[in-house]
Design a protein around this motif. Structure first.
Motif, mmCIF file in Angstrom:
data_model
loop_
_atom_site.group_PDB
_atom_site.id
_atom_site.type_symbol
_atom_site.label_atom_id
_atom_site.label_comp_id
_atom_site.label_asym_id
_atom_site.label_seq_id
_atom_site.Cartn_x
_atom_site.Cartn_y
_atom_site.Cartn_z
ATOM 1 N N ASP A 69 0.823 -1.211 0.000
ATOM 2 C CA ASP A 69 0.000 0.000 0.000
ATOM 3 C C ASP A 69 0.856 1.259 0.000
ATOM 4 O O ASP A 69 0.503 2.269 -0.631
ATOM 5 N N TYR A 70 1.972 1.209 0.700
ATOM 6 C CA TYR A 70 2.917 2.337 0.736
ATOM 7 C C TYR A 70 3.456 2.624 -0.662
ATOM 8 O O TYR A 70 3.473 3.787 -1.116
ATOM 9 N N VAL A 71 3.873 1.585 -1.388
ATOM 10 C CA VAL A 71 4.411 1.768 -2.736
ATOM 11 C C VAL A 71 3.320 2.257 -3.683
ATOM 12 O O VAL A 71 3.553 3.169 -4.504
ATOM 13 N N LEU A 72 2.131 1.679 -3.573
ATOM 14 C CA LEU A 72 1.030 2.106 -4.447
ATOM 15 C C LEU A 72 0.670 3.565 -4.198
ATOM 16 O O LEU A 72 0.395 4.318 -5.142
ATOM 17 N N GLU A 73 0.670 3.974 -2.955
ATOM 18 C CA GLU A 73 0.357 5.373 -2.640
ATOM 19 C C GLU A 73 1.416 6.309 -3.211
ATOM 20 O O GLU A 73 1.096 7.376 -3.772
ATOM 21 N N LEU A 74 2.699 5.925 -3.092
ATOM 22 C CA LEU A 74 3.757 6.736 -3.687
ATOM 23 C C LEU A 74 3.575 6.849 -5.198
ATOM 24 O O LEU A 74 3.701 7.941 -5.771
ATOM 25 N N ALA A 75 3.265 5.730 -5.847
ATOM 26 C CA ALA A 75 3.118 5.728 -7.301
ATOM 27 C C ALA A 75 1.953 6.611 -7.736
ATOM 28 O O ALA A 75 2.075 7.423 -8.659
ATOM 29 N N HIS A 78 2.680 10.213 -7.367
ATOM 30 C CA HIS A 78 3.753 10.670 -8.263
ATOM 31 C C HIS A 78 3.359 10.546 -9.735
ATOM 32 O O HIS A 78 4.149 10.889 -10.611
ATOM 33 N N GLY A 79 2.158 10.026 -9.991
ATOM 34 C CA GLY A 79 1.704 9.871 -11.366
ATOM 35 C C GLY A 79 2.350 8.720 -12.111
ATOM 36 O O GLY A 79 2.390 8.726 -13.349
ATOM 37 N N PHE A 80 2.848 7.731 -11.373
ATOM 38 C CA PHE A 80 3.450 6.563 -12.030
ATOM 39 C C PHE A 80 2.387 5.481 -12.183
ATOM 40 O O PHE A 80 1.691 5.152 -11.213
ATOM 41 N N PRO A 81 2.248 4.894 -13.381
ATOM 42 C CA PRO A 81 1.194 3.898 -13.608
ATOM 43 C C PRO A 81 1.401 2.651 -12.744
ATOM 44 O O PRO A 81 2.435 1.979 -12.852
ATOM 45 N N VAL A 82 0.426 2.325 -11.908
ATOM 46 C CA VAL A 82 0.594 1.184 -11.007
ATOM 47 C C VAL A 82 0.664 -0.127 -11.773
ATOM 48 O O VAL A 82 1.241 -1.109 -11.275
ATOM 49 N N GLU A 83 0.113 -0.165 -12.982
ATOM 50 C CA GLU A 83 0.184 -1.406 -13.756
ATOM 51 C C GLU A 83 1.602 -1.709 -14.225
ATOM 52 O O GLU A 83 1.885 -2.831 -14.667
ATOM 53 N N ARG A 84 2.524 -0.751 -14.112
ATOM 54 C CA ARG A 84 3.920 -0.990 -14.482
ATOM 55 C C ARG A 84 4.787 -1.306 -13.269
ATOM 56 O O ARG A 84 6.002 -1.446 -13.383
ATOM 57 N N LEU A 85 4.159 -1.412 -12.106
ATOM 58 C CA LEU A 85 4.879 -1.801 -10.902
ATOM 59 C C LEU A 85 4.913 -3.317 -10.751
ATOM 60 O O LEU A 85 3.908 -4.000 -10.983
ATOM 61 N N ILE A 86 6.049 -3.835 -10.348
ATOM 62 C CA ILE A 86 6.208 -5.244 -10.004
ATOM 63 C C ILE A 86 6.784 -5.291 -8.595
ATOM 64 O O ILE A 86 7.796 -4.638 -8.313
ATOM 65 N N LEU A 87 6.147 -6.048 -7.708
ATOM 66 C CA LEU A 87 6.638 -6.188 -6.340
ATOM 67 C C LEU A 87 7.294 -7.549 -6.158
ATOM 68 O O LEU A 87 6.782 -8.568 -6.640
ATOM 69 N N GLY A 88 8.415 -7.551 -5.470
ATOM 70 C CA GLY A 88 9.137 -8.790 -5.211
ATOM 71 C C GLY A 88 9.531 -8.909 -3.760
ATOM 72 O O GLY A 88 9.637 -7.906 -3.039
ATOM 73 N N GLY A 89 9.741 -10.137 -3.321
ATOM 74 C CA GLY A 89 10.232 -10.426 -1.981
ATOM 75 C C GLY A 89 11.578 -11.112 -2.068
ATOM 76 O O GLY A 89 11.727 -12.111 -2.795
ATOM 77 N N ASP A 90 12.559 -10.599 -1.347
ATOM 78 C CA ASP A 90 13.941 -11.062 -1.472
ATOM 79 C C ASP A 90 14.365 -11.831 -0.222
ATOM 80 O O ASP A 90 14.055 -11.433 0.901
ATOM 81 N N HIS A 91 15.080 -12.932 -0.424
ATOM 82 C CA HIS A 91 15.583 -13.765 0.681
ATOM 83 C C HIS A 91 14.448 -14.231 1.594
ATOM 84 O O HIS A 91 14.570 -14.186 2.828
ATOM 85 N N LEU A 92 13.367 -14.685 0.993
ATOM 86 C CA LEU A 92 12.233 -15.130 1.794
ATOM 87 C C LEU A 92 12.475 -16.563 2.265
ATOM 88 O O LEU A 92 12.610 -17.483 1.466
ATOM 89 N N GLY A 93 12.526 -16.719 3.558
ATOM 90 C CA GLY A 93 12.825 -17.995 4.189
ATOM 91 C C GLY A 93 13.051 -17.752 5.672
ATOM 92 O O GLY A 93 12.537 -16.777 6.241
ATOM 93 N N PRO A 94 13.846 -18.583 6.316
ATOM 94 C CA PRO A 94 14.038 -18.464 7.771
ATOM 95 C C PRO A 94 15.122 -17.484 8.191
ATOM 96 O O PRO A 94 15.547 -17.496 9.355
ATOM 97 N N ASN A 95 15.569 -16.624 7.296
ATOM 98 C CA ASN A 95 16.708 -15.748 7.582
ATOM 99 C C ASN A 95 16.568 -14.986 8.896
ATOM 100 O O ASN A 95 17.505 -14.933 9.699
ATOM 101 N N ALA A 96 15.411 -14.391 9.136
ATOM 102 C CA ALA A 96 15.234 -13.553 10.329
ATOM 103 C C ALA A 96 15.138 -14.365 11.617
ATOM 104 O O ALA A 96 15.216 -13.800 12.709
ATOM 105 N N TRP A 97 14.986 -15.694 11.480
ATOM 106 C CA TRP A 97 14.751 -16.534 12.662
ATOM 107 C C TRP A 97 15.789 -17.649 12.782
ATOM 108 O O TRP A 97 15.512 -18.720 13.306
ATOM 109 N N GLN A 98 17.003 -17.368 12.317
ATOM 110 C CA GLN A 98 18.051 -18.394 12.311
ATOM 111 C C GLN A 98 18.411 -18.890 13.704
ATOM 112 O O GLN A 98 18.898 -20.014 13.856
ATOM 113 N N LYS A 99 18.194 -18.074 14.728
ATOM 114 C CA LYS A 99 18.566 -18.478 16.088
ATOM 115 C C LYS A 99 17.536 -19.416 16.716
ATOM 116 O O LYS A 99 17.766 -19.936 17.811
#
Length: 433
Positions: A69-75, A78-99
């Protein structure tokens, strides 16, 4: 076929095209990225990492839905077409919970994947390469692939239940693991074709269950080490000769491309060479926030010339104070005596200062800085001393004399190098800035 898939497909059919992935939550970086995507007529891929954004808020305080929602609101603003936005998730897995024990860490990872996919994130990097508390070191490749397949199954089910298009996947990881910076003193090893083939085959086997067959066909990229990285003060630039065997290996594989992490601070020639050699997804993050920090420091220097001392933002000193008061984001990364640490906090290429700009005291300093320079508009002759490229654009009538316009143009100048490398030979590409 989605915008992202069409770019990958065009690359695999011989076009020297790719896409830049902007891994950042900074609003001015994202607005600059939108400016560049508009200038070059390209889609815009914005990614959140698993430590930035998760189901608990991550260090940004945002869940995947809130980040979307934050990215869509910025777009939209700012007049940027939301249909040209692609959202991705990086390093999705147990990284934050390795301990945590693996079972608990992977339970959190499953909820992480559900949250990202349900929020409409299209590009999912499955990264289960890290060992958890009760795992062996290093984690066997088979376990990495099995856990990635488990998360893919969650993603497939979540998309179907939400009535969303199924995501595309990236597999593999790079060295160092996310959140760290490697020292370049010992050199940098390019991933061997044998290692890449092993990663690909083990994942193929893990995805061989009937319910994952379609998901495997949507694996669009594999993360490898092309021999690019940076540490606090230096950059290891791309060497096409060293990566030639890896590049040839990719040509024999169907459908996929390579994804290159840590491409920050590469020369534009290197970025072009990376795309040519099938590293068609180029990740950038710290270099963009470094440009943001450089621009703010430049504005603070202008403020010192134009604004009475009692009215100044004292932005540089405020950043130092915030970093000293809460050292958790840099203390394990920066080493040396007090003078060295002082310089690293301000200028290190790894840019650990990026974790602090959202703090209320710093946000107030930025607001004061911008307000001061709107009240005391800087002459071009002073802008030229600290932001020469932006001053040139002002002299040529291409850039307004507004502090945030100067900041975004400084960031956009860096991101435009990626746009030219990725959009080369595509219709609609305009001359470089």
């Amino acid at each position: 076929m989605s915008l992202l898939q069409s770019i990958i497909d065009a690359h695999r059919h011989g076009e020297a095209v790719g896409i830049c992935s902007v891994c950042c939550s900074n609003d001015q970086v994202l607005l600059a990225a939108m400016d560049v995507a508009s200038e070059y007529g390209t889609p815009l891929l914005i990614e959140a990492t698993s430590n930035q954004v998760d189901q608990f808020g991550g260090y940004t305080g945002m869940t995947p839905v809130q980040f979307r929602d934050y990215v869509l609101e910025l777009a939209r603003g700012h007049g940027f077409p939301v249909e040209r936005l692609i959202l991705g998730g990086d390093h999705l897995g147990p990284n934050a919970w390795q301990k945590l024990p693996a079972a608990k860490a992977m339970a959190h990872a499953q909820e992480l994947i559900r949250a990202y996919v349900a929020a409409g994130f299209e590009k999912i990097h499955l990264d289960c390469s890290m060992s958890c508390a009760d795992d062996p070191l290093p984690l066997p490749d088979e376990t990495v692939a099995e856990r990635s397949a488990l998360l893919a199954r969650i993603a497939e089910t979540t998309a179907a239940e939400a009535g969303l298009p199924p995501p595309v996947y990236v597999i593999g990881t790079e060295v160092p693991t996310p959140g760290g910076e490697a020292s370049l003193d010992a050199g940098l090893q390019v991933t061997t074709p044998q290692a890449a083939a092993k990663t690909l085959e083990i994942h193929r086997q893990a995805f061989s269950a009937p319910d994952l067959a379609a998901a495997w066909q949507r694996v669009i990229a594999m993360v490898v080490q092309p021999g690019v990285d940076f540490d606090h003060s230096d950059v290891h630039h791309y060497d096409p000769v060293a990566a030639a065997e890896l590049s040839r290996f990719l040509e024999a594989q169907p459908r996929i491309v390579f994804e290159a992490h840590s491409t920050d601070y590469q020369t534009e020639d290197s970025l072009h060479a990376l795309v040519r050699d099938h590293f068609a997804i180029l990740k950038v993050g710290p270099a963009a926030t470094y440009a943001w920090r450089e621009a703010l420091f430049a504005l603070a220097a202008i403020e010192d010339e134009l604004v009475p001392e009692a009215q100044r933002s004292n932005l540089v000193a405020t950043l130092e104070r915030c970093m000293l008061r809460n050292p958790k984001h840099w203390q394990q990364h920066y080493h040396g005596d007090e003078q060295q640490l002082h310089l690293l906090r301000k200028y290190a290429l790894s840019d650990r200062s990026r974790y602090y700009w959202g703090e209320p005291e710093l946000r107030a300093a930025i607001d004061t800085l911008i307000a001061n320079l709107r009240q005391h508009a800087p002459p071009k002759m002073i802008v030229s001393q600290v932001l020469p490229e932006q001053a040139r654009a002002q002299f040529e009538g291409r850039l307004q004399n507004d502090p945030l316009a100067l900041v975004r143009d400084k960031i956009a100048t860096r991101l435009a190098e990626y746009a030219r490398a990725c959009a080369r030979n595509r219709a609609g590409v305009r001359p470089g800035r």
